[in-house]
Design a protein around this motif. Sequence first.
Motif, PDB file in Angstrom:
ATOM      1  N   VAL A 134     -13.174 -16.250  -4.947  1.00 18.15           N
ATOM      2  CA  VAL A 134     -13.199 -15.198  -3.937  1.00 18.15           C
ATOM      3  C   VAL A 134     -11.854 -15.096  -3.216  1.00 18.15           C
ATOM      4  O   VAL A 134     -11.268 -14.012  -3.101  1.00 18.15           O
ATOM      5  N   LYS A 135     -11.342 -16.220  -2.729  1.00 20.86           N
ATOM      6  CA  LYS A 135     -10.108 -16.187  -1.939  1.00 20.86           C
ATOM      7  C   LYS A 135      -8.898 -15.743  -2.751  1.00 20.86           C
ATOM      8  O   LYS A 135      -8.150 -14.846  -2.314  1.00 20.86           O
ATOM      9  N   PRO A 136      -8.638 -16.339  -3.937  1.00 20.31           N
ATOM     10  CA  PRO A 136      -7.451 -15.890  -4.680  1.00 20.31           C
ATOM     11  C   PRO A 136      -7.525 -14.425  -5.100  1.00 20.31           C
ATOM     12  O   PRO A 136      -6.501 -13.733  -5.130  1.00 20.31           O
ATOM     13  N   LEU A 137      -8.729 -13.941  -5.404  1.00 19.46           N
ATOM     14  CA  LEU A 137      -8.855 -12.540  -5.793  1.00 19.46           C
ATOM     15  C   LEU A 137      -8.615 -11.623  -4.589  1.00 19.46           C
ATOM     16  O   LEU A 137      -7.956 -10.586  -4.708  1.00 19.46           O
ATOM     17  N   THR A 138      -9.111 -12.027  -3.435  1.00 14.87           N
ATOM     18  CA  THR A 138      -8.873 -11.262  -2.210  1.00 14.87           C
ATOM     19  C   THR A 138      -7.376 -11.179  -1.916  1.00 14.87           C
ATOM     20  O   THR A 138      -6.857 -10.117  -1.537  1.00 14.87           O
ATOM     21  N   GLN A 139      -6.670 -12.273  -2.104  1.00 11.10           N
ATOM     22  CA  GLN A 139      -5.225 -12.288  -1.853  1.00 11.10           C
ATOM     23  C   GLN A 139      -4.500 -11.316  -2.777  1.00 11.10           C
ATOM     24  O   GLN A 139      -3.547 -10.647  -2.360  1.00 11.10           O
ATOM     25  N   ARG A 140      -4.955 -11.215  -4.011  1.00 12.41           N
ATOM     26  CA  ARG A 140      -4.326 -10.266  -4.930  1.00 12.41           C
ATOM     27  C   ARG A 140      -4.578  -8.823  -4.491  1.00 12.41           C
ATOM     28  O   ARG A 140      -3.669  -7.985  -4.509  1.00 12.41           O
ATOM     29  N   LEU A 141      -5.811  -8.526  -4.109  1.00 13.03           N
ATOM     30  CA  LEU A 141      -6.147  -7.155  -3.714  1.00 13.03           C
ATOM     31  C   LEU A 141      -5.353  -6.716  -2.490  1.00 13.03           C
ATOM     32  O   LEU A 141      -5.106  -5.523  -2.300  1.00 13.03           O
ATOM     33  N   CYS A 142      -4.958  -7.672  -1.661  1.00 12.63           N
ATOM     34  CA  CYS A 142      -4.244  -7.360  -0.411  1.00 12.63           C
ATOM     35  C   CYS A 142      -2.733  -7.565  -0.507  1.00 12.63           C
ATOM     36  O   CYS A 142      -2.043  -7.511   0.513  1.00 12.63           O
ATOM     37  N   SER A 143      -2.215  -7.806  -1.704  1.00 16.41           N
ATOM     38  CA  SER A 143      -0.774  -8.054  -1.866  1.00 16.41           C
ATOM     39  C   SER A 143      -0.035  -6.729  -2.021  1.00 16.41           C
ATOM     40  O   SER A 143       0.167  -6.232  -3.128  1.00 16.41           O
ATOM     41  N   LEU A 144       0.362  -6.157  -0.892  1.00 20.15           N
ATOM     42  CA  LEU A 144       0.954  -4.817  -0.883  1.00 20.15           C
ATOM     43  C   LEU A 144       2.163  -4.701  -1.799  1.00 20.15           C
ATOM     44  O   LEU A 144       2.291  -3.737  -2.554  1.00 20.15           O
ATOM     45  N   ASP A 145       3.056  -5.674  -1.763  1.00 15.34           N
ATOM     46  CA  ASP A 145       4.290  -5.584  -2.538  1.00 15.34           C
ATOM     47  C   ASP A 145       4.060  -5.653  -4.046  1.00 15.34           C
ATOM     48  O   ASP A 145       4.925  -5.258  -4.825  1.00 15.34           O
ATOM     49  N   SER A 146       2.894  -6.157  -4.452  1.00 15.60           N
ATOM     50  CA  SER A 146       2.618  -6.292  -5.891  1.00 15.60           C
ATOM     51  C   SER A 146       1.789  -5.139  -6.443  1.00 15.60           C
ATOM     52  O   SER A 146       1.556  -5.087  -7.652  1.00 15.60           O
ATOM     53  N   LEU A 147       1.345  -4.242  -5.572  1.00 10.87           N
ATOM     54  CA  LEU A 147       0.508  -3.123  -6.030  1.00 10.87           C
ATOM     55  C   LEU A 147       1.409  -2.017  -6.578  1.00 10.87           C
ATOM     56  O   LEU A 147       1.653  -1.003  -5.936  1.00 10.87           O
ATOM     57  N   LEU A 148       1.876  -2.230  -7.790  1.00 14.24           N
ATOM     58  CA  LEU A 148       2.922  -1.393  -8.358  1.00 14.24           C
ATOM     59  C   LEU A 148       2.486   0.048  -8.572  1.00 14.24           C
ATOM     60  O   LEU A 148       3.295   0.967  -8.493  1.00 14.24           O
ATOM     61  N   CYS A 149       1.208   0.264  -8.866  1.00 12.87           N
ATOM     62  CA  CYS A 149       0.763   1.624  -9.164  1.00 12.87           C
ATOM     63  C   CYS A 149       0.595   2.472  -7.915  1.00 12.87           C
ATOM     64  O   CYS A 149       0.451   3.683  -8.004  1.00 12.87           O
ATOM     65  N   SER A 150       0.590   1.829  -6.743  1.00 12.21           N
ATOM     66  CA  SER A 150       0.525   2.609  -5.496  1.00 12.21           C
ATOM     67  C   SER A 150       1.830   3.331  -5.238  1.00 12.21           C
ATOM     68  O   SER A 150       1.875   4.336  -4.540  1.00 12.21           O
ATOM     69  N   LYS A 151       2.906   2.794  -5.784  1.00 16.62           N
ATOM     70  CA  LYS A 151       4.227   3.298  -5.453  1.00 16.62           C
ATOM     71  C   LYS A 151       4.592   4.461  -6.373  1.00 16.62           C
ATOM     72  O   LYS A 151       5.161   4.278  -7.434  1.00 16.62           O
ATOM     73  N   THR A 152       4.236   5.668  -5.963  1.00 17.18           N
ATOM     74  CA  THR A 152       4.583   6.866  -6.706  1.00 17.18           C
ATOM     75  C   THR A 152       5.774   7.535  -6.038  1.00 17.18           C
ATOM     76  O   THR A 152       6.159   7.206  -4.911  1.00 17.18           O
ATOM     77  N   CYS A 153       6.347   8.505  -6.730  1.00 18.04           N
ATOM     78  CA  CYS A 153       7.498   9.199  -6.151  1.00 18.04           C
ATOM     79  C   CYS A 153       7.105   9.967  -4.900  1.00 18.04           C
ATOM     80  O   CYS A 153       7.950  10.272  -4.064  1.00 18.04           O
ATOM     81  N   TYR A 154       5.824  10.262  -4.736  1.00 16.04           N
ATOM     82  CA  TYR A 154       5.397  11.062  -3.589  1.00 16.04           C
ATOM     83  C   TYR A 154       5.228  10.225  -2.318  1.00 16.04           C
ATOM     84  O   TYR A 154       5.347  10.750  -1.217  1.00 16.04           O
ATOM     85  N   ASN A 155       4.926   8.928  -2.476  1.00 16.45           N
ATOM     86  CA  ASN A 155       4.652   8.130  -1.275  1.00 16.45           C
ATOM     87  C   ASN A 155       5.603   6.955  -1.073  1.00 16.45           C
ATOM     88  O   ASN A 155       5.377   6.149  -0.182  1.00 16.45           O
ATOM     89  N   SER A 156       6.667   6.866  -1.869  1.00 15.33           N
ATOM     90  CA  SER A 156       7.532   5.682  -1.774  1.00 15.33           C
ATOM     91  C   SER A 156       9.017   6.024  -1.803  1.00 15.33           C
ATOM     92  O   SER A 156       9.815   5.272  -2.347  1.00 15.33           O
ATOM     93  N   VAL A 157       9.388   7.159  -1.236  1.00 10.48           N
ATOM     94  CA  VAL A 157      10.811   7.528  -1.227  1.00 10.48           C
ATOM     95  C   VAL A 157      11.267   7.839   0.198  1.00 10.48           C
ATOM     96  O   VAL A 157      10.480   8.250   1.050  1.00 10.48           O
ATOM     97  N   ASN A 158      12.547   7.611   0.428  1.00  7.56           N
ATOM     98  CA  ASN A 158      13.207   8.011   1.671  1.00  7.56           C
ATOM     99  C   ASN A 158      14.187   9.119   1.321  1.00  7.56           C
ATOM    100  O   ASN A 158      15.080   8.912   0.501  1.00  7.56           O
ATOM    101  N   ILE A 159      14.014  10.297   1.924  1.00 12.54           N
ATOM    102  CA  ILE A 159      14.840  11.447   1.571  1.00 12.54           C
ATOM    103  C   ILE A 159      15.664  11.867   2.785  1.00 12.54           C
ATOM    104  O   ILE A 159      15.116  12.177   3.851  1.00 12.54           O
ATOM    105  N   GLY A 160      16.984  11.868   2.617  1.00 10.65           N
ATOM    106  CA  GLY A 160      17.878  12.360   3.655  1.00 10.65           C
ATOM    107  C   GLY A 160      18.369  13.753   3.301  1.00 10.65           C
ATOM    108  O   GLY A 160      18.721  14.019   2.145  1.00 10.65           O
ATOM    109  N   PHE A 161      18.377  14.654   4.282  1.00  4.96           N
ATOM    110  CA  PHE A 161      18.899  16.000   4.097  1.00  4.96           C
ATOM    111  C   PHE A 161      20.234  16.096   4.825  1.00  4.96           C
ATOM    112  O   PHE A 161      20.302  15.882   6.046  1.00  4.96           O
ATOM    113  N   LEU A 162      21.299  16.406   4.102  1.00  5.10           N
ATOM    114  CA  LEU A 162      22.630  16.587   4.682  1.00  5.10           C
ATOM    115  C   LEU A 162      22.923  18.085   4.669  1.00  5.10           C
ATOM    116  O   LEU A 162      23.116  18.685   3.603  1.00  5.10           O
TER     117      LEU A 162
END
Length: 548
Positions: free
Chosen positions: A344-372
């Motif tokens: 239970v505990k190790p699986l919970t830690q995986r589900l909550c590991s934000l930096d390892s959730l690679l599929c969450s990071k899409t171009c729509y929600n993981s970019v910083n855009i500067g307008f000059l």
Amino acid sequence: MSLLTFLLPLTGFFFLNSSVFGSESSVPYPVTCLTRGADLTEDGVVVLCPPDCSQWRASVFGTGTYAAISSVCGAAMHRGVLGPSGGSVRVHKQQGRHNYMSSYAHGIQSQSLSRWTASFNLTKPVNVPLELTSDTSTTPLPAKKPLKKPSVKKALAGGNKDCQMDIALVIDSSNNIGQRRFNLQKNFVAKLAAMLRVGPTGPHVGLIQASDSPRTEFVLTNYTQPKELLFAIKELAYLGGDTNTGKAIMHTAETFFTQDNGARRGHPRVMMVLMDGWPSDDLEQAAMLARESGINVFLVSVAKPAPEELAMVQDKDFMKKAVCKDNGFFTYLIPSWFSTTKHVKPLTQRLCSLDSLLCSKTCYNSVNIGFLIDGSSSVGEGNFRLVLDFLAGIARSFDISDMGSRIGAVQFTYDQKLEFSLFDYSTKEDAINALRRIPYMSGGTATGEAIRYTTQNLFRRSGPGRNFLIVVTDGQSYDDVRGPALAAQKQGITIFSVGIAWAPLDDLKAMSSQPKDSHTFFSREFTSLVELIPLLVRGICRDFTENN
């Protein structure tokens, strides 16, 4: 004349309603549209509902008597004791019951529920007593004790703030698992849910059963308190049928993570799939859709096929094909349903590991855009507004939030001005409004120095996302652009250049990242800029995907 009638004018107080002597408090306590009966700790409490709660799609279970997980304000509108403009309502706690009936009333559709542990009903509160004071009072009264406010659990309290995920649990309800192991699976899922510490400011959890056809049992907003969630898991009924895990993944990817079901903007989406043995159908296409939708699929295999059973498995690589990424992080093996507790505990830690959730990071929600933005005299006030509309169209394509993408803006002439930073606005609406409010400067054109300024100031603190800079200019720069652009690119900033009217192509290409042709855009007219919006958004997503 009675003694009371004689004394009241002397004291300076006039009681306009004798219900002041009633036993129940009439002090209204403000709540949100999503506050539920279960959030209230006292019986007979009067709550103050805000207007327009029908727009929140709050869940209501029952008719007349409502399950405690119902929205109080939604139930009050369904009951007819409250209108769309909100107001006060008294909540009376009751015992739990069976068979809460669904119905449609006063513009609200309530849902049925087979059983719940507590209930409530609603009445209009008795008018709050009014007091009039007079400056002619000659006899001071003893100080009144302040009325005690009723205790209400705050809607935003609770939850694991370090695990703000939206999680879909897909469990195995097939003939393959059987009733006994199904019950063991429910116990395991309940322990996992308890360890996750669900709550309004923590993870939200919904559940789908995989069988012949998938069935959504509850969505993300139904149970946001641990006790309610555990009770709902306990009440799950075994379905039987084939192990159509692929169908269940497809169903979840297509229908589950919607705003109507409570999916939160910018929050990572996780799908944990439990499976006893092996699937009856194909997982590859369903998992591909989930990945493209930004969903992190974990596959937890319990009692994997024995060597003598492998011949019965249609696709030996089903685990590798199902998960977000085949890197070992998203697959988890448990040898038996009788030994799940230690996992239970190790699986919970995986589900909550934000930096390892690679599929969450899409171009729509993981970019910083500067307008000059070129604010030189040659642009003009009217064309400057067209440029801002163009940039707002680009920004609108991205999921701007405190956990998602961010935008910032710099305007330049000979001078530079940081209009707003990447961290000034955490909602799309606020960021776009700020962009549209930028005042026109007017002046010369020093694009190179503006790129250097933007690199040092706008992107000095840019967060974890990938950095993009969109330079918009209508003419020749009076200084060198090549050096500052190369320095920015060495710091990990991808540059797209957009030229209008008299902007020289050599300058545009000198600023752009490689390959030059796919990062350089040109429009003869300011009115045609809108046509470049999808091309720039596609370019940002292409670069993001290739580098991740």
